[in-house]
Design a protein around this motif. Structure first.
Motif, PDB file in Angstrom:
ATOM      1  N   SER A  12      -8.438  -2.875   3.515  1.00 21.73           N
ATOM      2  CA  SER A  12      -7.483  -2.466   5.011  1.00 21.73           C
ATOM      3  C   SER A  12      -8.960  -2.753   6.309  1.00 21.73           C
ATOM      4  O   SER A  12      -7.834  -2.321   7.126  1.00 21.73           O
ATOM      5  CB  SER A  12      -7.370  -0.666   5.131  1.00 21.73           C
ATOM      6  OG  SER A  12      -7.357  -0.345   3.817  1.00 21.73           O
ATOM      7  N   LYS A  22      -5.354  -7.573   5.726  1.00 18.95           N
ATOM      8  CA  LYS A  22      -5.652  -6.477   5.125  1.00 18.95           C
ATOM      9  C   LYS A  22      -4.140  -6.618   5.080  1.00 18.95           C
ATOM     10  O   LYS A  22      -2.876  -6.259   4.978  1.00 18.95           O
ATOM     11  CB  LYS A  22      -5.998  -5.916   6.889  1.00 18.95           C
ATOM     12  CG  LYS A  22      -4.980  -5.908   8.129  1.00 18.95           C
ATOM     13  CD  LYS A  22      -5.803  -5.178   8.911  1.00 18.95           C
ATOM     14  CE  LYS A  22      -4.648  -4.945  10.210  1.00 18.95           C
ATOM     15  NZ  LYS A  22      -5.078  -4.203  11.101  1.00 18.95           N
ATOM     16  N   ASN A  63       2.353  -3.947   3.921  1.00 14.39           N
ATOM     17  CA  ASN A  63       2.890  -2.959   3.265  1.00 14.39           C
ATOM     18  C   ASN A  63       4.902  -2.761   4.152  1.00 14.39           C
ATOM     19  O   ASN A  63       5.193  -3.151   4.955  1.00 14.39           O
ATOM     20  CB  ASN A  63       2.447  -2.120   3.283  1.00 14.39           C
ATOM     21  CG  ASN A  63       2.328  -1.191   5.244  1.00 14.39           C
ATOM     22  OD1 ASN A  63       3.404  -2.327   6.148  1.00 14.39           O
ATOM     23  ND2 ASN A  63       1.175  -0.771   5.332  1.00 14.39           N
ATOM     24  N   SER A  76       0.850  -1.074  -0.484  1.00 13.77           N
ATOM     25  CA  SER A  76      -0.147  -0.331  -0.003  1.00 13.77           C
ATOM     26  C   SER A  76       1.260   1.182   0.227  1.00 13.77           C
ATOM     27  O   SER A  76      -0.089   2.009  -0.877  1.00 13.77           O
ATOM     28  CB  SER A  76      -0.617   0.041   1.214  1.00 13.77           C
ATOM     29  OG  SER A  76      -0.203   0.109   2.503  1.00 13.77           O
ATOM     30  N   CYS A  89       4.408   2.939  10.706  1.00  9.11           N
ATOM     31  CA  CYS A  89       3.410   3.278  10.816  1.00  9.11           C
ATOM     32  C   CYS A  89       2.277   2.407  10.310  1.00  9.11           C
ATOM     33  O   CYS A  89       2.532   0.939  10.301  1.00  9.11           O
ATOM     34  CB  CYS A  89       3.716   4.450   9.946  1.00  9.11           C
ATOM     35  SG  CYS A  89       4.677   5.440   9.690  1.00  9.11           S
ATOM     36  N   GLN A 139      -3.004  -3.564   5.428  1.00  5.54           N
ATOM     37  CA  GLN A 139      -1.344  -2.866   6.290  1.00  5.54           C
ATOM     38  C   GLN A 139      -0.510  -3.836   7.076  1.00  5.54           C
ATOM     39  O   GLN A 139       0.463  -3.473   7.532  1.00  5.54           O
ATOM     40  CB  GLN A 139      -2.361  -2.105   7.663  1.00  5.54           C
ATOM     41  CG  GLN A 139      -3.063  -1.169   7.470  1.00  5.54           C
ATOM     42  CD  GLN A 139      -4.018  -0.747   6.526  1.00  5.54           C
ATOM     43  OE1 GLN A 139      -4.521  -2.214   6.831  1.00  5.54           O
ATOM     44  NE2 GLN A 139      -4.700   0.438   5.426  1.00  5.54           N
ATOM     45  N   SER A 140      -1.047  -5.342   6.725  1.00  7.55           N
ATOM     46  CA  SER A 140      -0.060  -6.713   7.337  1.00  7.55           C
ATOM     47  C   SER A 140       1.085  -6.552   6.691  1.00  7.55           C
ATOM     48  O   SER A 140       1.529  -7.437   6.621  1.00  7.55           O
ATOM     49  CB  SER A 140      -1.230  -7.626   7.400  1.00  7.55           C
ATOM     50  OG  SER A 140      -1.691  -8.131   5.914  1.00  7.55           O
ATOM     51  N   ASP A 195      -0.318   4.735  -1.502  1.00  2.00           N
ATOM     52  CA  ASP A 195       0.001   6.499  -0.971  1.00  2.00           C
ATOM     53  C   ASP A 195       0.718   6.805  -2.189  1.00  2.00           C
ATOM     54  O   ASP A 195       0.521   8.291  -2.529  1.00  2.00           O
ATOM     55  CB  ASP A 195       1.052   6.010   0.163  1.00  2.00           C
ATOM     56  CG  ASP A 195      -0.026   5.582   0.880  1.00  2.00           C
ATOM     57  OD1 ASP A 195      -1.443   5.561   0.967  1.00  2.00           O
ATOM     58  OD2 ASP A 195       0.029   4.366   2.243  1.00  2.00           O
ATOM     59  N   TYR A 222       5.800   0.145   5.222  1.00  2.66           N
ATOM     60  CA  TYR A 222       6.736   1.838   6.580  1.00  2.66           C
ATOM     61  C   TYR A 222       7.084   1.085   7.054  1.00  2.66           C
ATOM     62  O   TYR A 222       7.888   1.953   7.500  1.00  2.66           O
ATOM     63  CB  TYR A 222       4.871   1.802   6.815  1.00  2.66           C
ATOM     64  CG  TYR A 222       4.330   2.887   6.301  1.00  2.66           C
ATOM     65  CD1 TYR A 222       4.028   4.183   5.928  1.00  2.66           C
ATOM     66  CD2 TYR A 222       2.913   2.464   5.124  1.00  2.66           C
ATOM     67  CE1 TYR A 222       4.097   5.262   5.114  1.00  2.66           C
ATOM     68  CE2 TYR A 222       2.141   3.488   4.468  1.00  2.66           C
ATOM     69  CZ  TYR A 222       3.134   4.982   4.769  1.00  2.66           C
ATOM     70  OH  TYR A 222       1.681   5.038   3.760  1.00  2.66           O
ATOM     71  N   ARG A 252      -1.747   8.795   2.589  1.00  2.00           N
ATOM     72  CA  ARG A 252      -2.071   8.189   2.393  1.00  2.00           C
ATOM     73  C   ARG A 252      -2.965   8.402   3.751  1.00  2.00           C
ATOM     74  O   ARG A 252      -4.582   8.284   3.642  1.00  2.00           O
ATOM     75  CB  ARG A 252      -1.447   7.026   3.878  1.00  2.00           C
ATOM     76  CG  ARG A 252      -2.002   5.925   4.770  1.00  2.00           C
ATOM     77  CD  ARG A 252      -1.626   5.047   5.668  1.00  2.00           C
ATOM     78  NE  ARG A 252      -0.727   6.609   6.834  1.00  2.00           N
ATOM     79  CZ  ARG A 252      -0.004   5.878   8.041  1.00  2.00           C
ATOM     80  NH1 ARG A 252       0.176   4.204   7.773  1.00  2.00           N
ATOM     81  NH2 ARG A 252       1.289   6.048   8.840  1.00  2.00           N
ATOM     82  N   TYR A 301      -7.236   8.592   2.892  1.00  2.18           N
ATOM     83  CA  TYR A 301      -8.533   7.672   4.389  1.00  2.18           C
ATOM     84  C   TYR A 301      -9.081   9.159   4.513  1.00  2.18           C
ATOM     85  O   TYR A 301      -9.791   8.314   5.113  1.00  2.18           O
ATOM     86  CB  TYR A 301      -7.337   7.090   5.366  1.00  2.18           C
ATOM     87  CG  TYR A 301      -6.590   5.261   4.554  1.00  2.18           C
ATOM     88  CD1 TYR A 301      -8.031   4.736   4.723  1.00  2.18           C
ATOM     89  CD2 TYR A 301      -5.644   5.407   4.410  1.00  2.18           C
ATOM     90  CE1 TYR A 301      -7.309   2.959   4.143  1.00  2.18           C
ATOM     91  CE2 TYR A 301      -4.995   4.281   4.046  1.00  2.18           C
ATOM     92  CZ  TYR A 301      -6.137   3.299   3.362  1.00  2.18           C
ATOM     93  OH  TYR A 301      -6.048   2.042   3.380  1.00  2.18           O
ATOM     94  N   SER A 333       2.824   8.870   4.429  1.00  2.00           N
ATOM     95  CA  SER A 333       2.735   9.745   5.299  1.00  2.00           C
ATOM     96  C   SER A 333       1.106  10.291   4.996  1.00  2.00           C
ATOM     97  O   SER A 333       0.312  10.362   5.292  1.00  2.00           O
ATOM     98  CB  SER A 333       2.813   9.205   6.222  1.00  2.00           C
ATOM     99  OG  SER A 333       3.915  10.410   6.942  1.00  2.00           O
TER     100      SER A 333
END
Length: 554
Positions: free
Chosen positions: A449, A499, A504, A347, A554, A501-502, A352, A506, A415, A419, A412
């Motif tokens: 997400s 999801k 990415n 992501s 993040c 975020q698991s 982003d 960052y 992002r 969102y 960020s």
């Protein structure tokens, strides 16, 4: 107090000051004080009524010794407590100064000057040399020549041992590794760059990424086998035998199976480690067999179809699509899926810094397709005012700057805009058709997400497909780049990994940022030497690293 603490206490300033104090008291004590105890100046004698000197009785001597010991006991105990408290305060001061020196990247020369100043005021309160306080390793660092650069292998097993054995992190039932490989420039005016190999443990998300190895040179690693073979050899051993650990204090040996969950990289690094054509090549899609077309208008390769057959591990290893391959990847030696285990929907880079950044640039500058969506100066001013005055939730740690400096926005910030801010301000600045087209992307990404929305994944898949299809009508088919095309593969990867975020990048980008801020980048040229590297050798312990870096994830 154990033996090691006692040895450190004897070397401390508190112990030396105690000895000096006792010595000064004995040197200044008059001789008459001893005569008072004996009565005549001679130990072990007493005077009789007739003036003759007689030996002192044993009972009187014992009574005198008991009286002296009783009178001195409270004072010695209080002095001992004060010395212990002072010693503990000195240890705490050393620890705080060590953390402070690491936090602000204090040079060894600056620390040595500081220790001289403090030791002049408080004797021996700090070690004279920074290497003592920072516990700089004196082990030989093995740096090997690799093409035009050099490679330092830190070791995967070594890092896992440090985490689970020395730092005391509980060993999970399974160890799933997320591995990241990325380039990091050293200087703005030089071609020197780092290529770290990092890994994180999926079961312990609070643990910062571990450093497996680092390559330094004028370009990316040209000899991919030499660059990746040390890591691949360790991974194969861990795949076969697992990670073995002796649990304390029972001493029982336990083994946790190890697997690679994903290689999380940006597009150029993915193509590099897989040995395939780059993302902007006609056969550059890593997930399907779509054939790209070069556009003279956008000067890039576009991918117009989204219904092409999917790639799989068997076809990849047999090189069914020969034009997709450039070289044999060293990762073929691993028991992994060469297609599914290397996701393209990170992501950070896809949404982003990819789609969201491209759309914002196009709306502001009008350089994406038709001019129907270009912002006028009034719209730009409205967006800037909204970004300046909008109050953000507490979980947002970075304010979003004006769109005048989009080129300097961090991932960020894009992002946060996507969102939290986009659906509010874009309603007043985009045409209705373009706004509802953007809502297709927003709703689909929101579903992917949050695990509570996974029951709508089939709807998200259709929303992504419609977003890509309508993109041709609003912005033009010449702008269906690899990032826009890869949106059609998000749902498949969310079903595999969870999801967005698991999986990415960052946490890895935060680690690379710490490299650039810690002095590790730019402080050494990674030339062959037996001297310890200044960066890793002066890092705090892994437990301190966890506490400091967890908040920055993040």
């Amino acid at each position: 107090m154990d033996l090691n603490k006692w040895k450190r206490f004897k070397r401390s300033g508190a112990y030396r000051r105690k000895v000096n104090k006792k010595y000064c008291e004995l040197a200044q004590k008059p001789l008459e004080s001893l005569q008072v105890l004996t009565g005549s100046g001679e130990v072990g004698t007493s005077s009789s009524h007739d003036g003759s000197v007689q030996p002192k009785s044993e009972s009187s001597t014992e009574n005198l010794e008991q009286t002296d010991s009783l009178s001195e006991m409270p004072e010695s105990e209080s002095e001992s407590d004060e010395e212990k408290m002072e010693y503990e305060k000195n240890l705490q001061l050393r620890k705080e100064i060590k953390i402070w020196a690491m936090k602000f990247n204090l040079s060894h020369a600056a620390y040595n000057e500081l220790s001289v100043i403090l030791n002049n005021r408080f004797q021996n309160i700090l070690p004279k040399d920074a290497r003592t306080l920072l516990q700089t390793t004196r082990q030989e660092i093995q740096i090997t020549a690799l093409g035009t650069g050099h490679y330092w292998h830190n070791g995967l097993k070594k890092q896992l041992t440090q985490v689970f054995e020395h730092a005391g992190v509980p060993l999970p039932n399974n160890i799933s590794l997320n591995i990241n490989i990325d380039g990091l420039p050293l200087y703005k005016s030089s071609r020197q760059q780092f290529w770290p190999i990092l890994c994180s443990i999926f079961e312990i998300p609070s643990l910062p990424p571990l450093v497996i190895g680092i390559y330094a040179g004028d370009s990316k690693p040209l000899n991919l086998d030499a660059f990746l073979d040390p890591m691949i050899s360790e991974l194969n051993d861990l795949f076969t035998s697992g990670f073995k650990l002796s649990l304390q204090p029972t001493g029982i040996d336990t083994t946790a199976p190890v697997k690679v969950r994903a290689f999380i990289c940006d597009s150029p690094a993915r193509a590099l480690i897989k040995g395939v054509v780059n993302f902007n090549g006609k056969h550059g899609c890593l997930k399907c067999t779509v054939l790209g077309e070069y556009s003279q208008l956008s000067r890039t390769v576009t991918f117009l179809r989204s219904d092409c057959p999917k790639r799989n591990d068997k076809d990849f290893r047999s090189k069914k699509d020969e034009e997709h391959h450039k070289i044999d990847s060293p990762l073929l030696k691993l028991n992994i899926d060469m297609v599914d285990d290397i996701p393209v929907c990170d992501s950070l880079h896809l949404i982003d810094l990819g789609v969201m950044k491209r759309l914002l640039m196009g709306w502001r500058d009008g350089n994406i397709g038709k001019y129907l969506t270009k912002w006028c100066s009034r719209d730009i001013e409205k967006v800037n005012k909204f970004l300046s005055t909008c109050l953000m939730p507490k979980e947002i740690h970075r304010a979003v700057r004006k769109v005048d400096v989009l080129a300097h926005w961090k991932g960020s910030e894009y992002r946060t805009f996507f969102y939290y801010l986009s659906i509010i301000i874009l309603k007043d600045t985009l045409p209705t058709q373009a706004y509802y087209h953007f809502l297709h992307l927003f709703c689909a990404v929101t579903i992917c997400s949050n695990e509570q929305h996974f029951k709508f994944l089939s709807i998200a898949e259709k929303l992504f497909e419609q977003f890509v299809e309508f993109f041709k009508n609003i912005y033009g088919k010449d702008y269906i780049s690899s990032n826009i095309h890869n949106l059609t593969h998000i749902v498949d990867e969310v079903k595999k990994y969870g999801k967005l975020q698991s999986f990415n990048a960052y946490p890895f980008e935060n680690k690379l940022h710490n490299f650039s801020q810690s002095g590790f980048v730019g402080s050494t040229s990674m030339m062959p030497s037996n001297e310890p590297l200044p960066g890793p050798s002066t890092k705090p312990s892994i437990t301190e690293d966890i506490e400091e870096e967890t908040d920055s994830l993040c």
